[in-house]
Design an enzyme around this catalytic site. Sequence first.
Site, short mmCIF file in Angstrom:
data_model
loop_
_atom_site.label_atom_id
_atom_site.label_comp_id
_atom_site.label_asym_id
_atom_site.label_seq_id
_atom_site.Cartn_x
_atom_site.Cartn_y
_atom_site.Cartn_z
N TYR A 19 -1.61 41.18 -62.89
CA TYR A 19 -2.90 40.49 -62.88
C TYR A 19 -3.77 40.92 -64.06
CZ TYR A 19 -1.14 39.94 -58.18
OH TYR A 19 -0.34 39.67 -57.12
N TYR A 146 -2.87 37.02 -47.94
CA TYR A 146 -2.10 37.21 -49.18
C TYR A 146 -0.63 37.39 -48.80
CZ TYR A 146 -0.04 38.90 -53.41
OH TYR A 146 0.78 39.02 -54.49
N ASP A 247 3.91 38.66 -41.56
CA ASP A 247 4.16 39.32 -42.85
C ASP A 247 3.67 40.77 -42.72
OD1 ASP A 247 4.02 40.37 -45.38
OD2 ASP A 247 3.09 38.62 -46.30
N LYS A 276 7.88 46.77 -49.36
CA LYS A 276 7.06 47.90 -49.77
C LYS A 276 7.59 49.27 -49.29
CE LYS A 276 2.72 45.46 -50.65
NZ LYS A 276 2.38 45.80 -52.01
#
Length: 427
Positions: A19, A146, A247, A276
């Site tokens: 980003y 997200y 998620d 993760k």
Amino acid sequence: MKNTNELLASDARFLWHPYSAMAGQATAFPVASAQGVRLKLTTGEELIDGMSSWWCAIHGYNHPLLNAAIESQLQEMAHVMFGGLTHVPAVNLAEQLVKLTPQPLENVFFSDSGSVAVEVAMKMAIQYWHARGQSRQRFLSLRNGYHGDTFGAMSVCDPVTGMHQLFSGILPSQLFAPAPQPGFGEPCRKEHIQEFRDLLADHAHELAAVILEPLVQGAGGMRFYSAGYLQQVRGLCDEYDVLLIADEIATGFGRTGKLFACEWADISPDILCLGKALTGGYLTLAATLTTSAISQAISNNPPGVFMHGPTFMANPLACAVANASIELLLESPWQQRIEDIAQGLEQGLAPCRELPGVAGVRVLGAIGVVELEQAVELSAIQPAFVRAGVWVRPFGKLVYLMPAFIMKEEELAQLCAAVVRVVAEHT
Ligand code: PMP
């Protein structure tokens, strides 16, 4: 070997960071090594890491048991294709994940990253309905959600932060319910779920699934919401016969104080995404789990196969370190550690509440958030954190911490004190 200045000059010239703009000027800090909860910069400073490398490094860095798991697997094989072949690390990991996750989840699809695990979940849902003779290709998601940066995942991210306008020609158009209003620990009343219910009632016939992050909306705002809301979502998905995708890429493996955040609401999704912390932050690996009802429907109806198969699927090194990381977690007093960290964050960040420019402070499990009234100036605040001896990377109005579970009380106190100081100077 490059010295630090040469390294940073080449970095600025050749590399994108997450980003970020290709600014041509050094904005990254060069890390030489990492050990336990500390990052060591090439310039010699040691920083207490408040980020766990974006939720991943739950056991800290350079852990002897995780290193050993990779080294031992490396002697056998680093990688083999998963088409037509299988191996012990993948089979053991799949068995373990099925054992640990909520009951009806029985089948595992490994992929390379969280975003891909979400793509896989979305494709599974669409293929499931196709197998049942229905064309259902849309998803209902939550604002402030997200789910990743690939196109399918991006389409279910918050439309504003996911920049839907910019990609409007190519993104599938999804439905969005308002972000859950009742906070963690608060009851979810009828009016809190009404818009969600209305959207589901109106669109169930075209919806493949509802997708959400259980209890913690991460990169879309670091919001903690009511377990009651999640329970009601589960009930409504059953009532309207729509699948539920959870998620847990960020929340999985203990971060919220339960092994999986769904446990707070005592619900089970139809499809679950993990990533993760799955490998303790060592290698990139993700998993999408589903029920045998879904996998059987997909497998027993034309085309009879699930249409996905990444090159590095079930990479043996990644699976081996994931197995070691899960074992390490389960053998540790992780619940007590998370409770202690929650208390340390609560105490350590409390002075932020008194600061002007701070909108709120909240803690859930090993996640601490200081929400500011204005977005931070990253180019000013980031070096200030480094000068304070900590690694904290805010985004927008959010300064947040998610330390490794092994962080000691004094280290956490130091980390929080640095946050209080730096926030005070920059608001
Ligand atoms: N889902 C959630 C909830 C996430 O937090 C993230 C990563 N921040 C992703 C999906 C995407 O994972 P990855 O960056 O590994 O593609």
